[in-house]
Design a protein around this motif. Structure first.
Motif, PDB file in Angstrom:
ATOM      1  N   PHE A  11       4.297 -11.216 -27.195  1.00 35.24           N
ATOM      2  CA  PHE A  11       3.514 -11.776 -26.100  1.00 35.24           C
ATOM      3  C   PHE A  11       4.435 -12.559 -25.171  1.00 35.24           C
ATOM      4  O   PHE A  11       5.335 -13.257 -25.633  1.00 35.24           O
ATOM      5  N   SER A  12       4.178 -12.453 -23.869  1.00 34.98           N
ATOM      6  CA  SER A  12       4.982 -13.212 -22.919  1.00 34.98           C
ATOM      7  C   SER A  12       4.123 -13.626 -21.731  1.00 34.98           C
ATOM      8  O   SER A  12       3.098 -12.997 -21.434  1.00 34.98           O
ATOM      9  N   HIS A  13       4.551 -14.691 -21.093  1.00 32.66           N
ATOM     10  CA  HIS A  13       3.872 -15.204 -19.910  1.00 32.66           C
ATOM     11  C   HIS A  13       4.915 -15.963 -19.104  1.00 32.66           C
ATOM     12  O   HIS A  13       5.735 -16.682 -19.678  1.00 32.66           O
ATOM     13  N   PRO A  14       4.908 -15.819 -17.773  1.00 35.20           N
ATOM     14  CA  PRO A  14       5.939 -16.504 -16.986  1.00 35.20           C
ATOM     15  C   PRO A  14       5.826 -18.036 -17.022  1.00 35.20           C
ATOM     16  O   PRO A  14       6.828 -18.725 -16.862  1.00 35.20           O
ATOM     17  N   LEU A  15       4.636 -18.562 -17.278  1.00 33.22           N
ATOM     18  CA  LEU A  15       4.447 -20.013 -17.248  1.00 33.22           C
ATOM     19  C   LEU A  15       3.975 -20.616 -18.560  1.00 33.22           C
ATOM     20  O   LEU A  15       4.253 -21.781 -18.837  1.00 33.22           O
ATOM     21  N   HIS A  16       3.224 -19.861 -19.322  1.00 37.66           N
ATOM     22  CA  HIS A  16       2.588 -20.395 -20.524  1.00 37.66           C
ATOM     23  C   HIS A  16       3.321 -19.952 -21.786  1.00 37.66           C
ATOM     24  O   HIS A  16       3.985 -18.925 -21.795  1.00 37.66           O
ATOM     25  N   SER A  17       3.132 -20.728 -22.853  1.00 45.14           N
ATOM     26  CA  SER A  17       3.732 -20.360 -24.140  1.00 45.14           C
ATOM     27  C   SER A  17       2.630 -20.075 -25.155  1.00 45.14           C
ATOM     28  O   SER A  17       1.535 -20.627 -25.074  1.00 45.14           O
ATOM     29  N   LEU A  18       2.950 -19.222 -26.100  1.00 43.53           N
ATOM     30  CA  LEU A  18       2.039 -18.873 -27.189  1.00 43.53           C
ATOM     31  C   LEU A  18       2.784 -19.059 -28.497  1.00 43.53           C
ATOM     32  O   LEU A  18       3.870 -18.518 -28.685  1.00 43.53           O
ATOM     33  N   THR A  19       2.175 -19.830 -29.403  1.00 48.55           N
ATOM     34  CA  THR A  19       2.724 -20.044 -30.737  1.00 48.55           C
ATOM     35  C   THR A  19       1.757 -19.460 -31.745  1.00 48.55           C
ATOM     36  O   THR A  19       0.553 -19.729 -31.674  1.00 48.55           O
ATOM     37  N   LEU A  20       2.260 -18.665 -32.685  1.00 47.75           N
ATOM     38  CA  LEU A  20       1.448 -18.135 -33.771  1.00 47.75           C
ATOM     39  C   LEU A  20       1.781 -18.930 -35.017  1.00 47.75           C
ATOM     40  O   LEU A  20       2.952 -19.119 -35.343  1.00 47.75           O
ATOM     41  N   LEU A  21       0.742 -19.426 -35.705  1.00 48.80           N
ATOM     42  CA  LEU A  21       0.955 -20.303 -36.845  1.00 48.80           C
ATOM     43  C   LEU A  21       0.031 -19.945 -37.997  1.00 48.80           C
ATOM     44  O   LEU A  21      -1.178 -19.829 -37.824  1.00 48.80           O
ATOM     45  N   ASP A  22       0.619 -19.779 -39.178  1.00 47.68           N
ATOM     46  CA  ASP A  22      -0.117 -19.600 -40.431  1.00 47.68           C
ATOM     47  C   ASP A  22      -0.440 -21.003 -40.936  1.00 47.68           C
ATOM     48  O   ASP A  22       0.425 -21.715 -41.414  1.00 47.68           O
ATOM     49  N   GLY A  23      -1.711 -21.383 -40.819  1.00 48.10           N
ATOM     50  CA  GLY A  23      -2.129 -22.722 -41.221  1.00 48.10           C
ATOM     51  C   GLY A  23      -2.628 -22.810 -42.646  1.00 48.10           C
ATOM     52  O   GLY A  23      -2.946 -23.914 -43.115  1.00 48.10           O
ATOM     53  N   GLY A  24      -2.705 -21.669 -43.347  1.00 51.29           N
ATOM     54  CA  GLY A  24      -3.165 -21.683 -44.733  1.00 51.29           C
ATOM     55  C   GLY A  24      -4.452 -22.464 -44.884  1.00 51.29           C
ATOM     56  O   GLY A  24      -5.433 -22.203 -44.201  1.00 51.29           O
ATOM     57  N   THR A  25      -4.445 -23.449 -45.770  1.00 54.61           N
ATOM     58  CA  THR A  25      -5.624 -24.282 -46.015  1.00 54.61           C
ATOM     59  C   THR A  25      -5.340 -25.743 -45.670  1.00 54.61           C
ATOM     60  O   THR A  25      -5.959 -26.651 -46.205  1.00 54.61           O
ATOM     61  N   LEU A  26      -4.405 -25.972 -44.762  1.00 54.85           N
ATOM     62  CA  LEU A  26      -3.957 -27.331 -44.478  1.00 54.85           C
ATOM     63  C   LEU A  26      -4.969 -28.203 -43.742  1.00 54.85           C
ATOM     64  O   LEU A  26      -5.013 -29.409 -43.954  1.00 54.85           O
ATOM     65  N   ALA A  27      -5.757 -27.650 -42.855  1.00 50.43           N
ATOM     66  CA  ALA A  27      -6.778 -28.372 -42.077  1.00 50.43           C
ATOM     67  C   ALA A  27      -6.247 -29.688 -41.511  1.00 50.43           C
ATOM     68  O   ALA A  27      -5.519 -29.684 -40.536  1.00 50.43           O
ATOM     69  N   GLN A  28      -6.603 -30.827 -42.114  1.00 49.91           N
ATOM     70  CA  GLN A  28      -6.219 -32.127 -41.551  1.00 49.91           C
ATOM     71  C   GLN A  28      -4.706 -32.280 -41.431  1.00 49.91           C
ATOM     72  O   GLN A  28      -4.222 -32.969 -40.545  1.00 49.91           O
ATOM     73  N   GLY A  29      -3.965 -31.641 -42.293  1.00 49.17           N
ATOM     74  CA  GLY A  29      -2.507 -31.684 -42.206  1.00 49.17           C
ATOM     75  C   GLY A  29      -1.977 -31.015 -40.943  1.00 49.17           C
ATOM     76  O   GLY A  29      -0.829 -31.227 -40.560  1.00 49.17           O
ATOM     77  N   LEU A  30      -2.814 -30.214 -40.286  1.00 49.72           N
ATOM     78  CA  LEU A  30      -2.416 -29.537 -39.057  1.00 49.72           C
ATOM     79  C   LEU A  30      -2.636 -30.380 -37.804  1.00 49.72           C
ATOM     80  O   LEU A  30      -2.196 -30.012 -36.717  1.00 49.72           O
ATOM     81  N   THR A  31      -3.322 -31.508 -37.938  1.00 54.54           N
ATOM     82  CA  THR A  31      -3.691 -32.331 -36.789  1.00 54.54           C
ATOM     83  C   THR A  31      -2.508 -32.639 -35.858  1.00 54.54           C
ATOM     84  O   THR A  31      -2.622 -32.436 -34.651  1.00 54.54           O
ATOM     85  N   PRO A  32      -1.363 -33.122 -36.384  1.00 51.92           N
ATOM     86  CA  PRO A  32      -0.264 -33.419 -35.454  1.00 51.92           C
ATOM     87  C   PRO A  32       0.277 -32.192 -34.738  1.00 51.92           C
ATOM     88  O   PRO A  32       0.797 -32.296 -33.635  1.00 51.92           O
ATOM     89  N   ILE A  33       0.144 -31.035 -35.338  1.00 50.27           N
ATOM     90  CA  ILE A  33       0.603 -29.796 -34.702  1.00 50.27           C
ATOM     91  C   ILE A  33      -0.403 -29.355 -33.650  1.00 50.27           C
ATOM     92  O   ILE A  33      -0.051 -29.091 -32.501  1.00 50.27           O
ATOM     93  N   ILE A  34      -1.683 -29.266 -34.041  1.00 49.80           N
ATOM     94  CA  ILE A  34      -2.734 -28.802 -33.133  1.00 49.80           C
ATOM     95  C   ILE A  34      -2.793 -29.660 -31.874  1.00 49.80           C
ATOM     96  O   ILE A  34      -2.988 -29.152 -30.772  1.00 49.80           O
ATOM     97  N   SER A  35      -2.624 -30.970 -32.032  1.00 40.56           N
ATOM     98  CA  SER A  35      -2.766 -31.881 -30.896  1.00 40.56           C
ATOM     99  C   SER A  35      -1.713 -31.655 -29.812  1.00 40.56           C
ATOM    100  O   SER A  35      -1.875 -32.134 -28.688  1.00 40.56           O
ATOM    101  N   GLN A  36      -0.663 -30.914 -30.106  1.00 32.65           N
ATOM    102  CA  GLN A  36       0.392 -30.638 -29.126  1.00 32.65           C
ATOM    103  C   GLN A  36       0.022 -29.518 -28.157  1.00 32.65           C
ATOM    104  O   GLN A  36       0.743 -29.265 -27.197  1.00 32.65           O
ATOM    105  N   PHE A  37      -1.106 -28.820 -28.419  1.00 32.80           N
ATOM    106  CA  PHE A  37      -1.465 -27.645 -27.627  1.00 32.80           C
ATOM    107  C   PHE A  37      -2.606 -27.943 -26.665  1.00 32.80           C
ATOM    108  O   PHE A  37      -3.418 -28.826 -26.895  1.00 32.80           O
ATOM    109  N   ASP A  38      -2.649 -27.149 -25.584  1.00 28.54           N
ATOM    110  CA  ASP A  38      -3.712 -27.269 -24.588  1.00 28.54           C
ATOM    111  C   ASP A  38      -4.926 -26.428 -24.957  1.00 28.54           C
ATOM    112  O   ASP A  38      -6.050 -26.755 -24.601  1.00 28.54           O
ATOM    113  N   GLU A  39      -4.664 -25.326 -25.645  1.00 22.50           N
ATOM    114  CA  GLU A  39      -5.732 -24.412 -26.036  1.00 22.50           C
ATOM    115  C   GLU A  39      -5.372 -23.804 -27.384  1.00 22.50           C
ATOM    116  O   GLU A  39      -4.197 -23.617 -27.696  1.00 22.50           O
TER     117      GLU A  39
END
Length: 185
Positions: A32-60
Motif C-alpha cells: 500500500f502507498s499514498h503520497p501523503l498518508h501512512s498505513l501501518t499494519l499491526l498484529d495486536g493479538g489479545t493485547l487490547a489495553q496494552g495497545l493504547t499507547p500505540i493506537i493513540s498515535q494514529f488518526d484513523e
C-alpha cells in the motif's frame, strides 16, 4: 493522516483468530502507498489495553476482529463506523473482545481514540486449542479483503497485489493440526 490496520484475536481459539490471520494475509499479499498518508499494519493479538499507547498515535484505525451480533449467521461480515455500530452488535463475545470495547471506550473518554472503523465477522467455531479457521470464515476472506481494499482506495491509497497466497498457507501447519506423528518402531 496516519492510518492503522489492526488485526486482533486469539489464534488459539479457531475462528477467534480471524483478525490476526487476516492482517497477515493482507500484509503478505499487498503493498500500500499514498503520497501523503501512512498505513501501518499491526498484529495486536489479545493485547487490547496494552495497545493504547500505540493506537493513540494514529488518526484513523481499521480494526479487524470477530463480533457478536444478535441473529447473525456464522461468517457474516460487518463493516461499520465504531461510533455508529449496528444495533445487533452486542460486544459480549470473548474476553479480548470485551476488553477491546472497554479500551476504545476509555480512549474516547480521554480524547485519544482515532476515528475507528470495524471490520467484524461472526465466528463459527471458538474451540480452545483449535488452530486455523472454519470453512465458513475461510469463505468470507475474499469479501473482507474487498471491503478493506475499497476503504483504503476511498482514502486515496494505491494498492498493489504482490502475490496470491491463500490465507490457509499463512497459518503455520502446526496451527492447522497437521503436526506429523512419528511412531516408535
Amino acid at each position: 493522516m496516519k492510518l492503522l490496520l489492526l488485526g486482533i484475536g486469539n489464534v488459539l481459539f479457531a475462528d477467534e483468530g480471524i483478525g490476526v490471520h487476516f492482517l497477515h494475509y493482507m500484509e503478505e499479499n499487498y503493498r500500500f502507498s499514498h503520497p501523503l498518508h501512512s498505513l501501518t499494519l499491526l498484529d495486536g493479538g489479545t493485547l487490547a489495553q496494552g495497545l493504547t499507547p500505540i493506537i493513540s498515535q494514529f488518526d484513523e484505525m481499521l480494526l479487524v476482529d470477530t463480533v457478536n451480533a444478535a441473529g447473525a449467521n456464522p461468517g457474516q461480515v460487518y463493516f461499520f463506523d465504531f461510533d455508529k455500530a449496528p444495533a445487533e452488535i452486542d460486544w459480549q463475545g470473548s474476553a479480548h473482545e470485551v476488553e477491546m470495547l472497554q479500551t476504545l471506550t476509555m480512549m474516547e473518554m480521554l480524547g485519544d481514540r482515532p476515528k475507528t472503523w470495524v471490520l467484524g465477522v461472526t465466528p463459527t467455531r471458538l474451540e480452545p486449542m483449535r488452530l486455523g479457521l472454519s470453512p465458513e470464515l475461510l469463505s468470507v476472506v475474499p469479501l473482507m479483503e474487498e471491503v478493506v481494499l475499497k476503504h483504503l482506495r476511498s482514502l486515496g491509497f494505491e494498492v498493489e497485489r504482490r502475490q496470491h497466497r491463500p490465507i490457509e498457507e499463512l497459518i503455520p501447519s502446526a496451527w492447522q493440526g497437521q503436526i506429523p506423528i512419528h511412531e516408535n518402531s
